[in-house]
Design a protein around this motif. Structure first.
Motif, PDB file in Angstrom:
ATOM      1  N   ASN A 126       1.104  -1.116  -0.097  1.00 29.71           N
ATOM      2  CA  ASN A 126       0.006  -0.009   0.093  1.00 29.71           C
ATOM      3  C   ASN A 126       1.002   1.204  -0.009  1.00 29.71           C
ATOM      4  N   LEU A 127       1.253   1.700  -1.194  1.00 26.65           N
ATOM      5  CA  LEU A 127       1.917   3.123  -1.361  1.00 26.65           C
ATOM      6  C   LEU A 127       1.411   4.255  -1.043  1.00 26.65           C
ATOM      7  N   ARG A 128       1.620   4.856   0.148  1.00 26.26           N
ATOM      8  CA  ARG A 128       0.676   5.934   0.368  1.00 26.26           C
ATOM      9  C   ARG A 128       1.735   6.939   0.586  1.00 26.26           C
ATOM     10  N   ILE A 129       2.634   7.131  -0.238  1.00 25.54           N
ATOM     11  CA  ILE A 129       3.559   8.477  -0.186  1.00 25.54           C
ATOM     12  C   ILE A 129       2.898   9.369  -1.389  1.00 25.54           C
ATOM     13  N   PRO A 130       3.236  10.670  -1.270  1.00 31.08           N
ATOM     14  CA  PRO A 130       2.814  11.643  -2.286  1.00 31.08           C
ATOM     15  C   PRO A 130       3.396  11.628  -3.538  1.00 31.08           C
ATOM     16  N   GLY A 131       3.655  10.527  -4.148  1.00 28.89           N
ATOM     17  CA  GLY A 131       4.083  10.481  -5.281  1.00 28.89           C
ATOM     18  C   GLY A 131       5.698   9.849  -5.290  1.00 28.89           C
ATOM     19  N   PRO A 132       5.944   8.979  -5.973  1.00 27.94           N
ATOM     20  CA  PRO A 132       5.211   8.254  -7.131  1.00 27.94           C
ATOM     21  C   PRO A 132       4.114   7.534  -6.443  1.00 27.94           C
ATOM     22  N   THR A 133       2.986   7.625  -7.321  1.00 29.86           N
ATOM     23  CA  THR A 133       1.768   6.834  -6.862  1.00 29.86           C
ATOM     24  C   THR A 133       1.800   5.427  -7.634  1.00 29.86           C
ATOM     25  N   PRO A 134       0.756   4.762  -6.955  1.00 29.62           N
ATOM     26  CA  PRO A 134       0.346   3.403  -7.466  1.00 29.62           C
ATOM     27  C   PRO A 134      -0.380   3.793  -8.892  1.00 29.62           C
ATOM     28  N   CYS A 135      -0.059   2.935  -9.753  1.00 28.86           N
ATOM     29  CA  CYS A 135      -0.672   3.019 -11.149  1.00 28.86           C
ATOM     30  C   CYS A 135      -1.526   1.800 -11.554  1.00 28.86           C
ATOM     31  N   PRO A 136      -2.684   2.071 -12.203  1.00 28.14           N
ATOM     32  CA  PRO A 136      -3.710   1.166 -12.699  1.00 28.14           C
ATOM     33  C   PRO A 136      -2.859   0.087 -13.777  1.00 28.14           C
ATOM     34  N   THR A 137      -3.190  -1.130 -13.682  1.00 31.58           N
ATOM     35  CA  THR A 137      -2.621  -2.415 -14.428  1.00 31.58           C
ATOM     36  C   THR A 137      -2.834  -1.596 -15.996  1.00 31.58           C
ATOM     37  N   GLU A 138      -3.782  -1.314 -16.359  1.00 31.16           N
ATOM     38  CA  GLU A 138      -3.641  -0.921 -17.764  1.00 31.16           C
ATOM     39  C   GLU A 138      -2.647   0.184 -18.255  1.00 31.16           C
ATOM     40  N   VAL A 139      -2.501   1.043 -17.345  1.00 35.80           N
ATOM     41  CA  VAL A 139      -1.468   2.119 -17.440  1.00 35.80           C
ATOM     42  C   VAL A 139      -0.089   1.340 -17.381  1.00 35.80           C
ATOM     43  N   LEU A 140       0.137   0.581 -16.467  1.00 35.41           N
ATOM     44  CA  LEU A 140       1.583  -0.145 -16.515  1.00 35.41           C
ATOM     45  C   LEU A 140       1.562  -0.980 -17.728  1.00 35.41           C
ATOM     46  N   GLU A 141       0.428  -1.581 -18.160  1.00 37.23           N
ATOM     47  CA  GLU A 141       0.848  -2.502 -19.416  1.00 37.23           C
ATOM     48  C   GLU A 141       1.073  -1.629 -20.749  1.00 37.23           C
ATOM     49  N   ALA A 142       0.447  -0.617 -20.735  1.00 37.37           N
ATOM     50  CA  ALA A 142       1.201   0.368 -21.923  1.00 37.37           C
ATOM     51  C   ALA A 142       2.577   0.783 -21.818  1.00 37.37           C
ATOM     52  N   MET A 143       3.100   0.882 -20.662  1.00 36.84           N
ATOM     53  CA  MET A 143       4.582   0.901 -20.626  1.00 36.84           C
ATOM     54  C   MET A 143       5.398  -0.203 -21.177  1.00 36.84           C
ATOM     55  N   SER A 144       4.806  -1.470 -21.368  1.00 44.80           N
ATOM     56  CA  SER A 144       5.292  -2.469 -22.131  1.00 44.80           C
ATOM     57  C   SER A 144       5.156  -2.653 -23.649  1.00 44.80           C
ATOM     58  N   ARG A 145       4.611  -1.639 -24.212  1.00 42.60           N
ATOM     59  CA  ARG A 145       4.419  -1.624 -25.803  1.00 42.60           C
ATOM     60  C   ARG A 145       5.858  -1.601 -26.449  1.00 42.60           C
ATOM     61  N   GLN A 146       6.003  -1.980 -27.514  1.00 49.66           N
ATOM     62  CA  GLN A 146       7.040  -2.006 -28.376  1.00 49.66           C
ATOM     63  C   GLN A 146       7.276  -0.471 -28.809  1.00 49.66           C
ATOM     64  N   MET A 147       8.534  -0.128 -28.883  1.00 47.30           N
ATOM     65  CA  MET A 147       8.773   1.285 -29.403  1.00 47.30           C
ATOM     66  C   MET A 147       8.206   1.393 -30.878  1.00 47.30           C
ATOM     67  N   ILE A 148       8.151   2.835 -31.175  1.00 44.38           N
ATOM     68  CA  ILE A 148       7.787   3.117 -32.696  1.00 44.38           C
ATOM     69  C   ILE A 148       8.495   4.280 -32.991  1.00 44.38           C
ATOM     70  N   ASN A 149       8.376   4.659 -34.176  1.00 44.84           N
ATOM     71  CA  ASN A 149       9.187   5.860 -34.556  1.00 44.84           C
ATOM     72  C   ASN A 149       8.697   7.175 -33.670  1.00 44.84           C
ATOM     73  N   HIS A 150       9.246   7.770 -33.033  1.00 43.49           N
ATOM     74  CA  HIS A 150       8.816   8.893 -32.122  1.00 43.49           C
ATOM     75  C   HIS A 150       8.573  10.043 -33.009  1.00 43.49           C
ATOM     76  N   ARG A 151       8.916  10.286 -34.400  1.00 38.77           N
ATOM     77  CA  ARG A 151       8.494  11.080 -35.243  1.00 38.77           C
ATOM     78  C   ARG A 151       7.721  10.822 -36.545  1.00 38.77           C
ATOM     79  N   GLY A 152       7.200   9.470 -36.251  1.00 38.01           N
ATOM     80  CA  GLY A 152       6.105   9.020 -37.146  1.00 38.01           C
ATOM     81  C   GLY A 152       4.621   9.287 -36.701  1.00 38.01           C
ATOM     82  N   PRO A 153       3.626   8.895 -37.620  1.00 37.99           N
ATOM     83  CA  PRO A 153       2.277   9.346 -37.390  1.00 37.99           C
ATOM     84  C   PRO A 153       1.581   8.672 -36.269  1.00 37.99           C
ATOM     85  N   VAL A 154       2.150   7.468 -36.058  1.00 36.80           N
ATOM     86  CA  VAL A 154       1.128   7.012 -34.692  1.00 36.80           C
ATOM     87  C   VAL A 154       1.488   7.762 -33.452  1.00 36.80           C
TER      88      VAL A 154
END
Ligand SMILES: Cc1ncc(COP(=O)(O)O)c(C=O)c1O
Length: 365
Positions: free
Chosen positions: A3-31
């Protein structure tokens, strides 16, 4: 899970954490460009602003440095309104880059008084900007930014706001309160890991930017604006954090800003009430007590370091200690971002057991 109850970093929802594991794409591309544009639009909604908003790859402090170097020149006078550790940090940054800082300090645990700001601005008519902390995380105090802004704008000064631990959780209508530069950080109420600071920049801040002479390169808002027109950032961004932010912003927009603000107010009230029911006293002036972090005074023999150790080792509960002069004198419970009443109830239940073990002789123990 801890139970992480410090004023940041705060816990993150699972969907948010899962987004972090997405493969890299071109940072100057359209997506990635589309994601950046959508993130920026959602941030504008949650900042309640039509001003430009930029996503900077940095912790919050990087955002504070950006606020300073983009609108000021060496030798400019700034009024630093400080109520704690982070107010002092903002002033230090301005000083290091050559501003002449006029300090206006208030007792830690108290909020800033707008009439004192008026007096300071009257006495120093050549002040260019006022630095202020929206929510002082070190003391658990939220300033009355509406009243402060009114005072600052009576004297027609720029208002630079450290809203790192308040924005997105506590009401801060950037446009209605005429805030010129506002900074926040992903690891606070935004339910996202650390790594991204967000900044809003008003038309008056842009005018100051055109004249400002402090050295700037990485932080230059002008470059950020030029690149955002192409849906890019000037430098390689922390893409994984931005992917995560994109998911958390969707969740925030779905919950709705008024509901988020009300949830934080409700949970903060529960925290304050419960802490007092244990026989502990709040550190912050209750009229200005923060809805994202509660600072609790250590009294009646309480050994904060021991309490935090037992909480961590035996109850998987992590609360923050006091910073600098407040080390050993207070502890802080964070309740921002992805937080429910249940998270606080668990902290209180653990405190009930641990307080007497950590020397506390007060209350009904
Ligand atoms: C009000 C305030 N300002 C500044 C900071 C510094 O942010 P960072 O640690 O992300 O650089 C924090 C972080 O706790 C904060 O709460």
């Amino acid at each position: 899970m801890e139970n992480l109850r410090i004023p940041g970093p705060t816990p993150c929802p699972t969907e948010v954490l899962e987004a972090m594991s997405r493969q890299m794409i071109n940072h100057r591309g359209p997506v990635f460009g589309k994601t950046l544009a959508e993130v920026t639009e959602k941030l504008k909604l949650l900042f309640q602003t039509k001003n430009d908003v930029f996503v900077l790859t940095a912790s919050g402090t990087g955002g504070l440095e950006a606020a300073v170097v983009n609108v000021l020149s060496p030798g400019d006078k700034v009024l630093s309104v400080s109520i704690g550790v982070f107010g002092e940090r903002f002033a230090t940054i301005a000083k290091i880059f050559g501003a002449e800082v006029i300090p206006l300090r208030f007792e830690w645990g108290k909020a800033a008084e707008s009439d004192a700001i008026r007096q300071a601005l009257k006495a120093n008519p050549d002040v260019k900007a006022v630095l202020v902390t929206h929510n002082e995380t070190s003391t658990g105090v939220t300033n009355d930014l509406a009243a402060i802004s009114e005072a600052v704008k009576e004297y027609d000064k720029l208002l630079l706001v450290d809203a790192i631990s308040g924005l997105g959780s506590i009401n801060l209508p950037v446009d209605d309160w005429h805030c010129d530069v506002v900074i926040t950080g992903s690891q606070k109420g935004w339910m996202t890991p650390p790594g991204v600071a967000m900044a809003s920049v008003s038309p008056d801040a842009w005018k100051a930017h055109a004249e400002a002479k402090m050295p700037r390169f990485y932080w230059d808002f002008g470059k950020a604006r030029d690149y955002l027109k192409k849906q890019q950032t000037p430098w390689t961004p922390g893409m994984s954090v931005i992917f995560a932010l994109s998911v958390s912003l969707n969740m925030m927009v779905k919950e709705g800003l008024p509901n988020i603000i009300a949830r934080h107010a409700r949970i903060a009230e529960l925290t304050r009430k419960s802490v007092k029911s244990l026989g502990l006293a709040l550190f912050a002036d209750e009229n200005y007590a923060s809805n994202t972090v509660t600072a609790v005074a250590a009294s009646n023999g309480l050994d904060v370091a021991r309490m935090r150790k037992i909480l961590r080792e035996e109850h998987q509960t992590v609360v923050a200690g006091g910073q600098q002069n407040l080390d050993g004198k207070i502890f802080r419970i964070g309740h921002l971002g992805w937080v429910t009443e249940n998270d606080i109830e668990k902290v209180i239940a653990a405190l009930k057991v641990v307080l007497p073990q950590a020397g506390f002789k007060g209350g009904n123990q």
